[in-house]
Write a protein that holds these residues in place. Structure first.
Motif, short mmCIF file in Angstrom:
data_model
loop_
_atom_site.label_atom_id
_atom_site.label_comp_id
_atom_site.label_asym_id
_atom_site.label_seq_id
_atom_site.Cartn_x
_atom_site.Cartn_y
_atom_site.Cartn_z
N ALA A 74 4.39 4.05 -11.09
CA ALA A 74 5.25 4.05 -9.90
C ALA A 74 6.32 2.69 -9.63
CB ALA A 74 3.95 1.38 -9.50
N ALA A 101 4.75 5.38 -0.19
CA ALA A 101 3.22 4.67 0.22
C ALA A 101 2.61 5.23 0.20
CB ALA A 101 3.95 3.98 1.32
N ALA A 102 1.80 6.22 0.82
CA ALA A 102 0.65 6.43 0.89
C ALA A 102 0.34 7.37 -0.58
CB ALA A 102 -0.30 7.69 1.78
N TYR A 105 -0.34 4.40 -3.29
CA TYR A 105 -1.99 3.34 -2.97
C TYR A 105 -2.96 4.40 -3.22
CZ TYR A 105 -5.59 1.08 -1.16
OH TYR A 105 -7.07 0.56 -1.02
N HIS A 108 -3.25 4.55 -7.01
CA HIS A 108 -3.48 3.16 -7.57
C HIS A 108 -4.90 3.15 -7.69
CE1 HIS A 108 -3.98 -0.81 -8.23
NE2 HIS A 108 -4.77 -1.19 -6.95
N THR A 109 -5.61 3.10 -6.50
CA THR A 109 -6.69 3.83 -6.14
C THR A 109 -7.57 4.16 -7.16
OG1 THR A 109 -8.47 3.05 -5.06
CG2 THR A 109 -6.94 4.39 -4.14
N ALA A 135 -10.21 3.91 1.20
CA ALA A 135 -9.03 4.27 0.62
C ALA A 135 -8.33 4.40 2.40
CB ALA A 135 -8.35 5.04 -0.84
N LEU A 139 -5.35 3.57 4.10
CA LEU A 139 -3.92 3.73 4.53
C LEU A 139 -3.32 3.92 5.53
CD1 LEU A 139 -3.88 6.59 1.89
CD2 LEU A 139 -2.15 4.65 2.02
N THR A 142 -2.86 0.39 6.86
CA THR A 142 -1.56 0.00 6.76
C THR A 142 -0.50 0.83 7.75
OG1 THR A 142 -2.34 -0.80 5.05
CG2 THR A 142 -0.25 -0.50 4.42
#
Length: 186
Positions: A74, A101-102, A105, A108-109, A135, A139, A142
């Motif tokens: 990241a 950003a997607a 994320y 991360h998830t 998720a 997304l 957001t």
């Protein structure tokens, strides 16, 4: 027996015991990390050595999702974004910002999910599907909110930018408060 030999034997046993769904989740981690890196860095940098290094860096969180590697990927991705904007004067494109950003994320998830699922577990596909649908919902929400805030920023000139910044700050404070309230409510 040396510590290296023990680790090699444990890695060989893990490779022979891994099941399909955890392997697919780790492939998703790799692909999302690689996509984030390739979208964040400028083309001039990718033509060089980074094109060979990026897959290796993207593989690290897939192999060790419980370790520091998801954070490292990241930070390297965000560093590439900052390098592209400040060092190479690439304009901020909304589609690229949302895509990076997607990817961050999703990486991360998926790392969070893989960190709790053993590599040799038999996992119900419905669990993964629910996780991924959640998720995707996060997304989409957001992205819609982000696009609306960007549009609001353009309405009032410099004053509109201040309003959007304050709205973002309010959202950043309210979301953790809402999550904390939801956790206590259980």
């Amino acid at each position: 027996m040396s510590a290296v030999a023990v680790r090699i034997r444990a890695a060989r046993r893990a490779v022979t015991r891994i099941t399909l769904l955890p392997l697919l989740l780790r492939a998703g981690i790799f692909l999302s990390a690689l996509a984030g890196l390739l979208l964040a860095y400028p083309v001039e940098v990718l033509r060089g050595q980074l094109l060979l290094v990026a897959p290796v860096v993207a593989l690290l969180p897939a192999v060790g999702p419980r370790r520091i590697w998801p954070t490292v990927v990241a930070l390297v991705t965000v560093g590439g974004w900052v390098l592209a904007i400040d060092g190479y004067d690439r304009p901020v494109a909304l589609w690229r910002l949302l895509a990076v950003a997607a990817a961050l994320y999703l990486n991360h998830t998926l790392c969070a999910l893989v960190a709790v699922v053993p590599y040799d577990a038999v996992v119900d596909p419905a669990l993964v599907l629910r996780w991924l649908l959640r998720a995707v919902a996060v997304l989409l929400g957001t992205m819609v909110l982000g696009v609306l805030l960007v549009e609001l920023a353009g309405i009032g000139g410099e004053q509109g930018l201040l309003v959007v910044t304050m709205a973002g700050l309010v959202v950043a404070v309210l979301v953790p408060a809402l999550l904390g309230w939801l956790l206590r409510r259980r």
